[in-house]
Design an enzyme around this catalytic site. Structure first.
Site, PDB file in Angstrom:
ATOM      1  CE  LYS A   1     -12.399   4.499  -6.189  1.00  0.00           C
ATOM      2  NZ  LYS A   1     -12.943   4.053  -7.484  1.00  0.00           N
TER       3      LYS A   1
ATOM      4  CD  GLU B   1     -16.110   7.102 -15.404  1.00  0.00           C
ATOM      5  OE1 GLU B   1     -16.706   6.410 -14.566  1.00  0.00           O
ATOM      6  OE2 GLU B   1     -15.050   7.709 -15.155  1.00  0.00           O
TER       7      GLU B   1
ATOM      8  CD  GLU C   1      -9.364   2.857  -8.156  1.00  0.00           C
ATOM      9  OE1 GLU C   1      -9.572   3.935  -8.729  1.00  0.00           O
ATOM     10  OE2 GLU C   1      -8.223   2.367  -8.026  1.00  0.00           O
TER      11      GLU C   1
ATOM     12  CD  GLU D   1      -4.220   6.375 -10.919  1.00  0.00           C
ATOM     13  OE1 GLU D   1      -5.434   6.628 -11.062  1.00  0.00           O
ATOM     14  OE2 GLU D   1      -3.808   5.431 -10.220  1.00  0.00           O
TER      15      GLU D   1
END
Length: 357
Positions: free
Chosen positions: A108, A158, A202, A339
């Site tokens: 990733k 986050e 992901e 996105e």
């Protein structure tokens, strides 16, 4: 922020604030040494590369029970110029990352686009932070004084890590879908995200990485087997709360932040390979994708992932911001462009750019 203030982390329930600067530290090791030598707190920024220069400080005054920052409707200020990484360039980067993943270089990689905006008049850091607060919901608004009188200001949803005594909590976000003003389309986007194989894979990379890094330090460690849906004003996210109990409470929040950052949510996996690919395809990052927070002399503290943020230039007339997305097998370059475009809305709203036209 006023010129006297040097650090802010604000949630709806309250805020911590630093005023003035007693000392500055350009590395994690220097900040650790200061805490051992009696500094009451260190606060500020760790770079995306935690081995690189930090922007940490001990304020003259530290307040842990301040009221939250006041939300402000940003003025519609027309910019003098705007530049954004072109969609075609980002599509090419995503394609190159997919080729590298196919070749086995990484599993990733998180790639970001950049937006730079100039203004004819200087901007006020406090007004910018208030603009972020206007749409922050449960996200934490932050403003931290960086190097050369620059500021990093944003509203991060986050939580990288919070430490209270021996208890450690993390709340990683990874896997995203743009929200819609149409309730039916918004619900459909959330439902699609919750079953998306690409986004679930992901997300799992991030949770697995955090668990692996915390496991040697913890006597207990737990997390749900499946992520939950969380939302900001602009995006749906997959999120998983993680809770641990440390073997040794002398491990500090600063130690944990340096150990865990950057997570695969903003970098990729394996960490070294993904970081090398980011440097190759995107360029060098400074504080975007790093972490912002604080640690006190008991070792307690809180650190956020530095996303949905902007860097305000020293002359207060220019900002730079970023929007990224995770690239894994199955990622679509066109969808990745969309996105990042959606994620820019947080900063655009905080600055009043959409209202300005």
């Amino acid at each position: 922020m006023t010129d006297a203030e040097s650090f802010l982390l604000s949630r709806p329930a309250g805020a911590v604030r630093g005023t003035g600067v007693r000392a500055r530290y350009d590395s994690v090791d220097a900040a650790r040494a200061a805490l051992r030598d009696g500094a009451p707190v260190v606060a500020g920024l760790l770079a995306f590369d935690t081995a690189g220069p930090a922007a940490l400080l001990t304020p003259d005054r530290w307040t842990t029970d301040a009221g939250p920052i006041t939300a402000r409707t940003p003025a519609a200020i027309r910019p003098s110029h705007v530049w954004i990484t072109p969609p075609a360039e980002h599509r090419d980067r995503v394609a190159a990352a997919l080729a590298a993943i196919e070749a086995g270089r990484a599993a990733k990689v998180v790639l970001a686009r950049t937006m730079e905006v100039g203004f004819d008049a200087p901007l006020d850091p406090l007004s910018i932070a208030g603009g972020f607060a206007a749409g922050a919901r449960d996200a934490a608004v932050f403003a931290a004084q960086g190097p050369d009188d620059r500021w990093l200001i944003g509203a991060s949803p986050e939580l990288l890590v919070r430490k209270q005594g021996r208890v450690v909590t993390c709340h990683p976000y990874a896997g995203s879908a743009a929200r819609s003003a149409d309730p039916e389309l918004d619900a459909a986007a959330a439902a699609s995200l919750s079953t998306s194989d690409k986004d679930l894979r992901e997300h799992a990379f991030v949770v697995d990485d955090l668990r692996e890094r915390l496991a040697p330090l913890c006597a207990e460690l737990s997390a749900p087997t499946a992520p939950s849906l969380m939302s900001t004003g602009e995006m749906w996210h997959l999120a998983t709360p993680i809770r641990g109990v440390l073997h040794d409470d002398s491990v500090t929040a600063l130690d944990l932040a340096a150990r865990l950052s950057p997570t695969p949510a903003v970098g990729g996996t394996p960490r070294a390979a993904a970081t090398a690919l980011i440097a190759e395809l995107e360029g060098t990052r400074e504080f975007y994708g790093g972490t912002v927070g604080w640690c006190d002399d008991r070792g307690d503290g809180e650190w956020l992932v530095s996303i949905r943020c902007l860097e305000l230039a020293a002359d207060r007339r220019g900002i730079r911001t970023w929007a990224g997305g995770g690239i894994v097998t199955g990622s679509d370059p066109e969808a990745e462009v969309a996105e990042t475009t959606a994620k820019f809305r947080t900063v655009r709203r905080a600055l009043g750019l959409d209202a300005a036209g």
